[in-house]
Design a protein around this motif. Structure first.
Motif, PDB file in Angstrom:
ATOM      1  N   GLU A  64      85.125  22.728  95.003  1.00 27.78           N
ATOM      2  CA  GLU A  64      85.393  21.646  94.261  1.00 27.78           C
ATOM      3  C   GLU A  64      86.033  20.197  95.107  1.00 27.78           C
ATOM      4  N   GLY A  65      85.375  20.090  95.957  1.00 28.07           N
ATOM      5  CA  GLY A  65      85.497  18.764  97.003  1.00 28.07           C
ATOM      6  C   GLY A  65      85.219  17.707  96.216  1.00 28.07           C
ATOM      7  N   THR A  66      85.325  16.314  96.613  1.00 26.16           N
ATOM      8  CA  THR A  66      84.900  15.183  95.952  1.00 26.16           C
ATOM      9  C   THR A  66      83.135  15.175  96.219  1.00 26.16           C
ATOM     10  N   MET A  67      82.700  15.731  97.298  1.00 31.12           N
ATOM     11  CA  MET A  67      81.060  15.550  97.656  1.00 31.12           C
ATOM     12  C   MET A  67      80.614  16.635  96.606  1.00 31.12           C
ATOM     13  N   LYS A  69      81.601  17.568  93.708  1.00 27.53           N
ATOM     14  CA  LYS A  69      81.382  16.865  92.349  1.00 27.53           C
ATOM     15  C   LYS A  69      80.493  15.884  92.235  1.00 27.53           C
ATOM     16  N   PHE A  70      80.391  14.946  93.371  1.00 25.86           N
ATOM     17  CA  PHE A  70      79.340  13.926  93.157  1.00 25.86           C
ATOM     18  C   PHE A  70      78.005  14.694  93.264  1.00 25.86           C
ATOM     19  N   LEU A  71      77.769  15.645  94.057  1.00 26.68           N
ATOM     20  CA  LEU A  71      76.287  16.152  94.080  1.00 26.68           C
ATOM     21  C   LEU A  71      75.899  16.992  92.822  1.00 26.68           C
ATOM     22  N   LYS A  72      77.085  17.388  92.049  1.00 24.29           N
ATOM     23  CA  LYS A  72      76.754  18.164  90.765  1.00 24.29           C
ATOM     24  C   LYS A  72      76.299  17.115  89.811  1.00 24.29           C
ATOM     25  N   LYS A  73      76.897  15.789  89.814  1.00 19.42           N
ATOM     26  CA  LYS A  73      76.452  14.716  88.963  1.00 19.42           C
ATOM     27  C   LYS A  73      75.116  14.558  89.300  1.00 19.42           C
ATOM     28  N   ILE A  74      74.671  14.355  90.420  1.00 25.09           N
ATOM     29  CA  ILE A  74      73.319  13.974  90.824  1.00 25.09           C
ATOM     30  C   ILE A  74      72.261  15.035  90.212  1.00 25.09           C
ATOM     31  N   TYR A 123      72.855   8.935 100.055  1.00 25.41           N
ATOM     32  CA  TYR A 123      72.257   9.618  98.872  1.00 25.41           C
ATOM     33  C   TYR A 123      71.661   8.939  97.973  1.00 25.41           C
ATOM     34  N   PHE A 124      72.440   7.571  97.440  1.00 26.30           N
ATOM     35  CA  PHE A 124      71.848   6.826  96.699  1.00 26.30           C
ATOM     36  C   PHE A 124      70.403   6.350  97.102  1.00 26.30           C
TER      37      PHE A 124
END
Length: 233
Positions: A64-67, A69-74, A123-124
Motif C-alpha cells: 500500500e504505497g502512495t503510488m 493507492k493512486f493506481l487503485k483509484k485509476i 499517468y494523467f
C-alpha cells in the motif's frame, strides 16, 4: 464458435494478475491484482456482438504505497465498459467513451488535489491520450492486463493452428488440442528475440461452448507476470 461469446452472458469471471519482481538474486517482491468481472451480452448489432463488462470487486495485494493507492483509484475508471466485439472476440468499439471521459475528468480532478509530481503527470497524460484515441483504448482494453483473457480474438476457430502479430512485436501461435469434451488452446510465441520478452506462453480451456479458464505467462529480465482467468459463476 460464436456461441462461446453468447455464452459469456451473465457469467462471472475472476481475472488476476500476479507480478513477481526479482530485485536481486535473493529478494523478490510479489504483487497481485484481482477483479471479479460480470459479463452481459445484449445480442448482435449487424455483424457484431454487443457487450457490457462490469467489474464488481477489486482485490489488491497488501502493498500500500502512495503510488499503489493512486493506481487503485485509476483502476476504478475502467470498471464499466460497453463495447462491440467481432465474431472472433476482438473488441472493435467502445460505446461508452463519452461516459469514460467525463468520469476521468472527475477522477483526475480528485486525484490531482492529493497527488503531485512527474510520475503522476505522466499517468494523467497517458490516460487522457488513451481516452482521446479509441484505437489505443481498444488495444489497452484488449491487453492481457485488462480484459484480453476474455476478449482476445482467440475464441473463434478451434479447427486449425493460427498465428497473429502481438502488439509487443512477436508472433503468437494458437494450437488447438482436443481432450474429450474439452478444447485446450495452447498459446506459444515466436520471434521473441526481437523483443524484451524472454518467454511467453499460456493455455485457454473451453468445455463445449463454455470458456472455463485460461492463463498467460510472460517473463522479462527480472519480471515474471501471470495473467489468469477463471469462470466462477
Amino acid at each position: 464458435m460464436s456461441n462461446i461469446l453468447q455464452n459469456l452472458h451473465q457469467k462471472i469471471f475472476r481475472l488476476e494478475t500476479i507480478v513477481t519482481e526479482q530485485k536481486n538474486p535473493f529478494y523478490s517482491i510479489k504483487k497481485s491484482y484481482a477483479r471479479e468481472v460480470e459479463v452481459y451480452y445484449y445480442g448482435k448489432v449487424k455483424e457484431e456482438h454487443d457487450f457490457q463488462i462490469l467489474v464488481t470487486d477489486f482485490i489488491f495485494s497488501e502493498e500500500e504505497g502512495t503510488m499503489d493507492k493512486f493506481l487503485k483509484k485509476i483502476s476504478y475508471l475502467f470498471d464499466e465498459i460497453e463495447c462491440k466485439v467481432d465474431a472472433e472476440g476482438n473488441i472493435t468499439s467502445v460505446d461508452n467513451l463519452l461516459f469514460l471521459r467525463v468520469r476521468w475528468g472527475k477522477i483526475q480532478a480528485d486525484l490531482s488535489e492529493t497527488h503531485k509530481g512527474e510520475a503522476v503527470d505522466r499517468y494523467f497524460s497517458q490516460i487522457s491520450d488513451l481516452l482521446e484515441d479509441e484505437t489505443k483504448l481498444i488495444d489497452f482494453l484488449g491487453s492481457y492486463t485488462m480484459f484480453g483473457l476474455l476478449f482476445n480474438g482467440l475464441l473463434e476457430s478451434f479447427d486449425t493452428k493460427r498465428k497473429r502479430e502481438s502488439s509487443d512485436g512477436f508472433t503468437e501461435i494458437m494450437t488447438p488440442i482436443k481432450d474429450g469434451d474439452k478444447i485446450i488452446l495452447k498459446i506459444s510465441a515466436e520471434n521473441l528475440e526481437q523483443t524484451n520478452i524472454n518467454d511467453f506462453g499460456g493455455l485457454f480451456v473451453c468445455k463445449g461452448d463454455q470458456f472455463e479458464e485460461g492463463f498467460i505467462e510472460i517473463k522479462k529480465d527480472n519480471f515474471h507476470l501471470k495473467h489468469s482467468l477463471l469462470w466462477v459463476g
